[in-house]
Design a protein around this motif. Sequence first.
Motif, short mmCIF file in Angstrom:
data_model
loop_
_atom_site.label_atom_id
_atom_site.label_comp_id
_atom_site.label_asym_id
_atom_site.label_seq_id
_atom_site.Cartn_x
_atom_site.Cartn_y
_atom_site.Cartn_z
N LEU A 269 0.83 -1.20 0.00
CA LEU A 269 0.00 0.00 0.00
C LEU A 269 0.86 1.25 0.00
N GLY A 270 0.74 2.05 -1.05
CA GLY A 270 1.35 3.37 -1.07
C GLY A 270 0.38 4.38 -0.50
N VAL A 271 0.89 5.33 0.26
CA VAL A 271 0.02 6.28 0.97
C VAL A 271 0.53 7.70 0.80
N VAL A 272 -0.37 8.64 1.01
CA VAL A 272 0.02 10.05 1.14
C VAL A 272 0.36 10.35 2.58
N ALA A 273 -0.33 9.65 3.50
CA ALA A 273 -0.12 9.88 4.92
C ALA A 273 -0.41 8.59 5.69
N ALA B 205 -3.97 7.00 4.51
CA ALA B 205 -4.88 7.88 3.78
C ALA B 205 -4.28 8.32 2.46
N ALA B 206 -5.17 8.77 1.56
CA ALA B 206 -4.82 9.31 0.26
C ALA B 206 -5.48 10.68 0.10
N ASN B 207 -5.12 11.37 -0.96
CA ASN B 207 -5.76 12.67 -1.22
C ASN B 207 -7.13 12.52 -1.88
N ASP B 208 -7.30 11.45 -2.66
CA ASP B 208 -8.51 11.28 -3.46
C ASP B 208 -9.36 10.14 -2.92
N GLU B 209 -10.65 10.39 -2.74
CA GLU B 209 -11.54 9.39 -2.14
C GLU B 209 -11.75 8.18 -3.04
N ALA B 210 -11.72 8.36 -4.36
CA ALA B 210 -11.90 7.23 -5.26
C ALA B 210 -10.69 6.30 -5.22
N GLU B 211 -9.50 6.87 -5.17
CA GLU B 211 -8.30 6.05 -5.03
C GLU B 211 -8.32 5.32 -3.69
N ARG C 242 1.28 11.96 9.55
CA ARG C 242 0.49 12.93 8.79
C ARG C 242 -0.92 12.42 8.56
N ARG C 243 -1.82 13.34 8.28
CA ARG C 243 -3.20 13.01 7.92
C ARG C 243 -3.48 13.50 6.51
N ALA C 244 -4.39 12.82 5.83
CA ALA C 244 -4.82 13.25 4.51
C ALA C 244 -6.33 13.08 4.41
N PHE C 245 -6.90 13.58 3.33
CA PHE C 245 -8.35 13.72 3.21
C PHE C 245 -9.11 12.39 3.26
N ALA C 246 -8.65 11.40 2.50
CA ALA C 246 -9.45 10.19 2.29
C ALA C 246 -8.82 8.98 2.98
N ARG C 247 -9.52 8.42 3.96
CA ARG C 247 -9.00 7.28 4.74
C ARG C 247 -9.04 6.01 3.91
N ILE C 248 -7.95 5.24 3.96
CA ILE C 248 -7.89 3.94 3.30
C ILE C 248 -8.21 2.83 4.28
N CYS C 249 -7.50 2.80 5.38
CA CYS C 249 -7.73 1.77 6.40
C CYS C 249 -7.14 2.23 7.72
N GLY C 250 -7.56 1.58 8.78
CA GLY C 250 -7.01 1.86 10.10
C GLY C 250 -5.67 1.17 10.30
N VAL C 251 -4.94 1.60 11.32
CA VAL C 251 -3.63 1.02 11.59
C VAL C 251 -3.76 -0.45 11.95
#
Length: 259
Positions: free
Chosen positions: A177-181, A189-195, A220-229
Motif C-alpha cells: 500500500l502506497g500512501v500520502v499519509a 490515507a490518500a488525497n482522493d476518495e476514489a483512489e 500525517r493526515r490526509a483527506f481520504a482514509r484507506i484503512c485503520g492502523v
Amino acid sequence: MSRDARWKALLELLVERGRLDVEEAAADLEVSAATIRRDFDLLAEQQMLVRTRGGAVPHGVSYELPLRYKTARHASEKQRVAEAVAGLIAPGEAVGLTGGTTTTEVARALAVRGDLASGSPALTVVTNALNIANELAVRPQFKIVVTGGVARAQSYELVGPLADAVLGRITLDVTVLGVVAFDAVHGAAANDEAEAAINQLLCERAERVVVAADSSKLGRRAFARICGVESVDTLVTDAAAGSDAVRPFEEAGVRVITA
C-alpha cells in the motif's frame, strides 16, 4: 537545469511553501525572473497552479501533484524502502500493488530480483496502476491482472465501481500500500476518495498488508482514509524516521522495518 526538472522543482516548492513569488523562485532555482514568469504561465495553462500578482499559488483547495512530477521527491529513500518491501514477497505469491511513486519503485525492485526470473508465473501482480502494469507486463515472470476502471490523470490509477467486480473475485497474499499519509491514530490515507476506495478493497482482499512509506509520510493526515492502523501488518520506511515517529506504530502492533 532542464525545463522538466525546473517545473518539478517549482511545483515541489509550491507544495512546501503554499505560495511562490517570482523573484523568490528565480533566486532558489538560479534562473532569471523572466524564465520563472514563463514557467508560471505555462503551468497555469495546464492547471498545475494559479497565477497571482507577482507569483503563484497551488491550484485548488486539495492540492495534489501529478505522479510525473513526484518522482524526484525523496527518490533515494523510496528506492531503499522499495528494495526492503520487495524482499518481503515470496515467489509464487499473489501481490496487490496500489498506485504511487513508492509502489512503482517496488514493482521495479521485484522486476530485477534474480529468484523471480523464472517460474510460471513467479508472481501474480494485481494493480489498478496503469504505469505499473505497463512496466511489468513485458516481463514473462509476472502474471499481471489490471482491475479496470476510469483512469485518473494525476496518478495513472484506475478508480470507480468497474474495479469492484475484479477485486471481489480474487484473493491476495499481500497488498503493498502506497500512501500520502500514515498516522497511528488516523490510519493510512490518500488525497482522493476514489483512489482510497480501491486501495481499501485491495487491502481487504489480502492476507497481509504492507505500507511502503518514506519518513515524510509518517504522522500525517490526509483527506481520504484507506484503512485503520489495525489493518496493517508491516510498515517499511526509511532510516530517517526516528524512534518517536515509529514508536506509535509499534505500540499499535505494526511491525516496523527501516531501510
